[in-house]
Design an enzyme around this catalytic site. Structure first.
Site, short mmCIF file in Angstrom:
data_model
loop_
_atom_site.label_atom_id
_atom_site.label_comp_id
_atom_site.label_asym_id
_atom_site.label_seq_id
_atom_site.Cartn_x
_atom_site.Cartn_y
_atom_site.Cartn_z
N HIS A 1 0.87 -1.18 0.00
CA HIS A 1 0.00 0.00 0.00
C HIS A 1 0.90 1.22 0.00
O HIS A 1 1.75 1.37 0.87
CB HIS A 1 -0.93 0.01 1.21
CG HIS A 1 -1.89 1.15 1.18
ND1 HIS A 1 -3.16 1.06 0.63
CD2 HIS A 1 -1.75 2.45 1.56
CE1 HIS A 1 -3.76 2.24 0.70
NE2 HIS A 1 -2.92 3.10 1.26
N CYS A 2 0.72 2.07 -0.99
CA CYS A 2 1.61 3.24 -1.11
C CYS A 2 0.85 4.50 -0.72
O CYS A 2 -0.07 4.91 -1.43
CB CYS A 2 2.14 3.36 -2.54
SG CYS A 2 3.10 4.86 -2.77
#
Ligand SMILES: [Zn+2]
Ligand SMILES: [Zn+2]
Length: 333
Positions: free
Chosen positions: A156-157
């Site tokens: 997850h960025c």
């Protein structure tokens, strides 16, 4: 009788009642079809705004401090065009990475009826995510920020305020590549500008006062260096992930050692959408995902039920994967 710590029971579920609808209520707020994908996460939204702000700051310094005041028109026009094109592609890739569904598994599909319809054979299991109440296909993982299970989730960025998964990895790779390129381009231009201004009169090489010019250029240098290093490392890691057909999560867990990997070129073509063409670099052209999942994709094969028992229940300390897991519905032989 051997005592097994209670958390081991959580991992494997053999009782069909577990999947009774009242025990598996899909979370509310399911997204109506056709609405835009957007993660409402304060930290992610703040990071995405900071990303845009930093690109626009670089735009401002490059245009108004370096290129417009310059008397070399050819140099200004060529560099201005290249820089603006790259910055536009970087921001377009950012939007696409942020607003594309990364490959979310339908929420709440772990119903008894659906599992029955799969007609599991001996040795076949389905993994159920207790958090979003969905059946996880192979290589899907639950993201606690997106609150969904994501197919081929890499990580997850927060900078793109989204998960990087099967459907948006191309945009994420392009985003890191274009940011690295504009950072490098800006650093080269700052270098030339300093050289030029040291030779000439400082007052003539910028419309701002010399101290302001120096501060703005040093800040741009700092930003450019930081982003160049960060995004090139990220770009390299992503390309390596795609070529080895192994996501970031799988690399950390090394759990897919037995999984048959696709060839590197096939994996690259699948991520970027077909045979090599200029479209690979185009954030407006998407890969042909999401591919609809067939019944076979939901079911995973284990060599035997006892094998499942071993792999599912003998871990002493639950690893990251174990915490994330899912219950497995096993068909006894
Ligand atoms: Zn989930
Ligand atoms: Zn996520």
């Amino acid at each position: 009788m051997m005592l097994i710590p209670t958390h081991h029971f959580r991992d494997i579920e053999r009782k069909p009642e577990y999947l009774q609808p009242e025990k598996c209520i899909p979370p509310p707020h399911s997204r109506p079809a056709g609405t835009m994908w957007f993660i409402r996460d304060g930290c992610g939204i703040a990071c995405a705004i900071v990303t845009w702000f930093l690109v626009l700051y670089a735009e401002f310094v490059v245009l108004f401090v370096m290129l417009i005041p310059s008397r070399d028109y050819v140099y200004s026009v060529i560099n201005g065009l290249v820089f603006n094109l790259l910055a536009f592609l970087a921001l377009a890739s950012h939007c696409r990475a942020m607003l594309t569904d990364p490959g979310a598994v339908p929420k709440g599909n772990a119903t008894k009826e659906f599992i029955e319809s799969l007609q599991l054979k001996p040795g076949q299991v389905v993994y159920k995510c207790p958090k979003c109440c969905s059946i996880k296909p192979d290589r899907a993982h639950h993201c606690s920020v997106c609150k969904r299970c994501i197919r081929k989730m890499d990580h997850h960025c927060p900078w793109v305020n989204n998960c990087v998964g099967e459907n948006n990895q191309k945009y994420f790779v392009l985003f890191t590549m274009y940011i690295a390129l504009i950072s490098l381009h800006a650093l080269i231009m700052v270098g030339f500008h300093f050289l030029h201004c040291f030779e000439e009169d400082w007052t003539k090489c910028s419309s701002f006062s010399p101290p302001t010019t120096v501060i703005l250029l040093i800040l741009l240098c700092f930003e450019g260096l930081l982003f160049l290093i960060f995004t090139s490392v990220m770009f390299g890691t992503q390309v390596h992930s795609i070529c080895t057909d192994e996501t970031g999560i799988e690399r950390l867990q090394r759990k897919n050692q037995r999984r048959q990997r696709r060839g590197s070129w096939k994996s690259v073509k699948e991520t970027f959408g077909g045979a090599f063409s200029l479209n690979w670099f185009n954030p407006f052209s998407g890969p042909s995902h999401p591919k609809p999942l067939s019944d076979r994709d939901w079911v995973r094969q284990v060599s035997s039920v006892s094998d499942t028992e071993n792999t599912e229940t003998t871990t002493e300390e639950p690893s990251e994967e174990r915490k994330d897991l899912d219950s497995a519905e096993v068909v006894d032989e």
